[in-house]
Motif scaffolding. Sequence first.
Motif, PDB file in Angstrom:
ATOM      1  N   LYS A 247      45.145   6.967  12.111  1.00 13.68           N
ATOM      2  CA  LYS A 247      45.247   7.963  11.040  1.00 13.68           C
ATOM      3  C   LYS A 247      43.885   8.605  10.783  1.00 13.68           C
ATOM      4  O   LYS A 247      43.771   9.826  10.604  1.00 13.68           O
ATOM      5  CB  LYS A 247      45.775   7.325   9.764  1.00 13.68           C
ATOM      6  N   ALA A 248      42.839   7.757  10.787  1.00 15.29           N
ATOM      7  CA  ALA A 248      41.493   8.286  10.535  1.00 15.29           C
ATOM      8  C   ALA A 248      41.052   9.225  11.654  1.00 15.29           C
ATOM      9  O   ALA A 248      40.421  10.267  11.406  1.00 15.29           O
ATOM     10  CB  ALA A 248      40.504   7.139  10.385  1.00 15.29           C
ATOM     11  N   THR A 249      41.369   8.859  12.903  1.00 14.55           N
ATOM     12  CA  THR A 249      40.988   9.734  14.025  1.00 14.55           C
ATOM     13  C   THR A 249      41.767  11.057  13.971  1.00 14.55           C
ATOM     14  O   THR A 249      41.228  12.116  14.312  1.00 14.55           O
ATOM     15  CB  THR A 249      41.230   9.032  15.379  1.00 14.55           C
ATOM     16  N   SER A 250      43.010  10.999  13.548  1.00 15.59           N
ATOM     17  CA  SER A 250      43.802  12.226  13.400  1.00 15.59           C
ATOM     18  C   SER A 250      43.194  13.128  12.337  1.00 15.59           C
ATOM     19  O   SER A 250      43.108  14.352  12.501  1.00 15.59           O
ATOM     20  CB  SER A 250      45.248  11.883  13.035  1.00 15.59           C
ATOM     21  N   ASP A 251      42.769  12.508  11.241  1.00 14.77           N
ATOM     22  CA  ASP A 251      42.121  13.285  10.176  1.00 14.77           C
ATOM     23  C   ASP A 251      40.819  13.910  10.677  1.00 14.77           C
ATOM     24  O   ASP A 251      40.481  15.054  10.326  1.00 14.77           O
ATOM     25  CB  ASP A 251      41.830  12.383   8.971  1.00 14.77           C
ATOM     26  N   ALA A 252      40.084  13.155  11.502  1.00 21.96           N
ATOM     27  CA  ALA A 252      38.819  13.675  12.039  1.00 21.96           C
ATOM     28  C   ALA A 252      39.069  14.902  12.905  1.00 21.96           C
ATOM     29  O   ALA A 252      38.332  15.906  12.833  1.00 21.96           O
ATOM     30  CB  ALA A 252      38.110  12.589  12.842  1.00 21.96           C
ATOM     31  N   CYS A 253      40.116  14.834  13.722  1.00 24.15           N
ATOM     32  CA  CYS A 253      40.424  15.962  14.608  1.00 24.15           C
ATOM     33  C   CYS A 253      40.959  17.158  13.827  1.00 24.15           C
ATOM     34  O   CYS A 253      40.793  18.307  14.259  1.00 24.15           O
ATOM     35  CB  CYS A 253      41.429  15.533  15.674  1.00 24.15           C
ATOM     36  N   ASN A 254      41.596  16.912  12.710  1.00 29.48           N
ATOM     37  CA  ASN A 254      42.046  18.023  11.866  1.00 29.48           C
ATOM     38  C   ASN A 254      40.848  18.727  11.225  1.00 29.48           C
ATOM     39  O   ASN A 254      40.862  19.955  11.034  1.00 29.48           O
ATOM     40  CB  ASN A 254      42.984  17.506  10.774  1.00 29.48           C
ATOM     41  N   GLN A 255      39.816  17.946  10.903  1.00 24.47           N
ATOM     42  CA  GLN A 255      38.639  18.528  10.259  1.00 24.47           C
ATOM     43  C   GLN A 255      37.736  19.221  11.269  1.00 24.47           C
ATOM     44  O   GLN A 255      37.167  20.285  10.982  1.00 24.47           O
ATOM     45  CB  GLN A 255      37.856  17.438   9.517  1.00 24.47           C
ATOM     46  N   GLY A 260      36.867  15.159  22.306  1.00 27.35           N
ATOM     47  CA  GLY A 260      36.184  13.978  21.789  1.00 27.35           C
ATOM     48  C   GLY A 260      36.145  13.899  20.284  1.00 27.35           C
ATOM     49  O   GLY A 260      35.323  13.173  19.719  1.00 27.35           O
ATOM     50  N   CYS A 261      37.031  14.647  19.623  1.00 27.36           N
ATOM     51  CA  CYS A 261      36.973  14.682  18.161  1.00 27.36           C
ATOM     52  C   CYS A 261      37.239  13.330  17.515  1.00 27.36           C
ATOM     53  O   CYS A 261      36.840  13.091  16.377  1.00 27.36           O
ATOM     54  CB  CYS A 261      37.976  15.703  17.629  1.00 27.36           C
ATOM     55  N   ALA A 262      37.907  12.416  18.255  1.00 27.20           N
ATOM     56  CA  ALA A 262      38.261  11.130  17.661  1.00 27.20           C
ATOM     57  C   ALA A 262      37.320  10.003  18.059  1.00 27.20           C
ATOM     58  O   ALA A 262      37.390   8.904  17.510  1.00 27.20           O
ATOM     59  CB  ALA A 262      39.696  10.750  18.066  1.00 27.20           C
ATOM     60  N   VAL A 263      36.408  10.285  19.008  1.00 28.53           N
ATOM     61  CA  VAL A 263      35.604   9.205  19.592  1.00 28.53           C
ATOM     62  C   VAL A 263      34.712   8.517  18.561  1.00 28.53           C
ATOM     63  O   VAL A 263      34.671   7.290  18.466  1.00 28.53           O
ATOM     64  CB  VAL A 263      34.753   9.741  20.764  1.00 28.53           C
ATOM     65  N   ALA A 264      33.985   9.282  17.795  1.00 26.94           N
ATOM     66  CA  ALA A 264      33.045   8.689  16.836  1.00 26.94           C
ATOM     67  C   ALA A 264      33.780   7.828  15.815  1.00 26.94           C
ATOM     68  O   ALA A 264      33.311   6.740  15.446  1.00 26.94           O
ATOM     69  CB  ALA A 264      32.252   9.789  16.133  1.00 26.94           C
TER      70      ALA A 264
END
Length: 303
Positions: A247-255, A260-264
């Motif tokens: 869920k957090a990685t999905s939110d990161a990619c939405n922002q 690589g939007c989810a890697v960090a």
Amino acid sequence: MKKAVLATFVTACLISLAACEMDKTEIRLADSVNENRSPDGRLWTCSLADGSEFVLTADAPKLGKHDVSHSGRIRDAFAAAFQVKYHGKNVATTLMSFNDDDPDCVNYAMSGNTLHALTDRATFRFMAANGKRGGSVLVVSRDGGHSFSDNIHPNALEKAGGNQQIHAAFQEFGYYRSRFRVVGSQYQLEITDPLNFEKFLLFVSSDGGKMWAGPVGSIDPTVFSSKEVDLKRAFFASNEWSDKVFKATSDACNQRPGIGCAVATSQYWDTQWDACVSERPSPACLKMLPDPTPRFPDGEQGK
């Protein structure tokens, strides 16, 4: 009068249970030491420590590989069931009363000359006297597998005039997983919620399963092994953590969409999790760690 007799029976059973827990001569059933499945999933062999075995066979020759263990369609209910046979050194017995719809070799076990077969979901080949079929089954053999008892499960659907308090306890769980053992002359059956293994209900019988007392609720297992419960709880906690990180990685990619939007985010929170579980059980880490939030390569946190 009936209530007084029942209360006395329940009290006696629970006192007996406490005594059994302290009894050093406790009989522990020898669980299946091996579980073998054929490549197509139609044949399960539950091998016991003495060389005997329970053999479970899906008896529909045209049943597909996926449907062999569970189809979900009412018209296929019988086809999805496994016929149960006991193969001993000098005996081969077919348990005709039911077929197991969801086999679990740990529930086919023995102690001395006593064997038991337990299933959480069974399919009856013949209609019961009261018009009901299916449900849970517990059958016991006291003659080395030559014959098995009628269904003595406390939640047996075909039992007329069963204990309504016990039936209600099973209904509250809905779907459950079970374990059974014999301690001295006492039968102990325990169920748990299979989705989290957080609550256990124990039922006991001191007359060979004719009458059952319970339930006694606990957050700790009595019949289920602590090792199995710990493994299950760790599995559920790890899965829940993975869902939170996803869920957090999905939110990161939405922002901040992009390669690589989810890697960090995943790397940061996976590191936190790995560090925690190296010192503590997974369920404890799930409670201790904060819910994952988006992280970015520059160290900035998301919203």
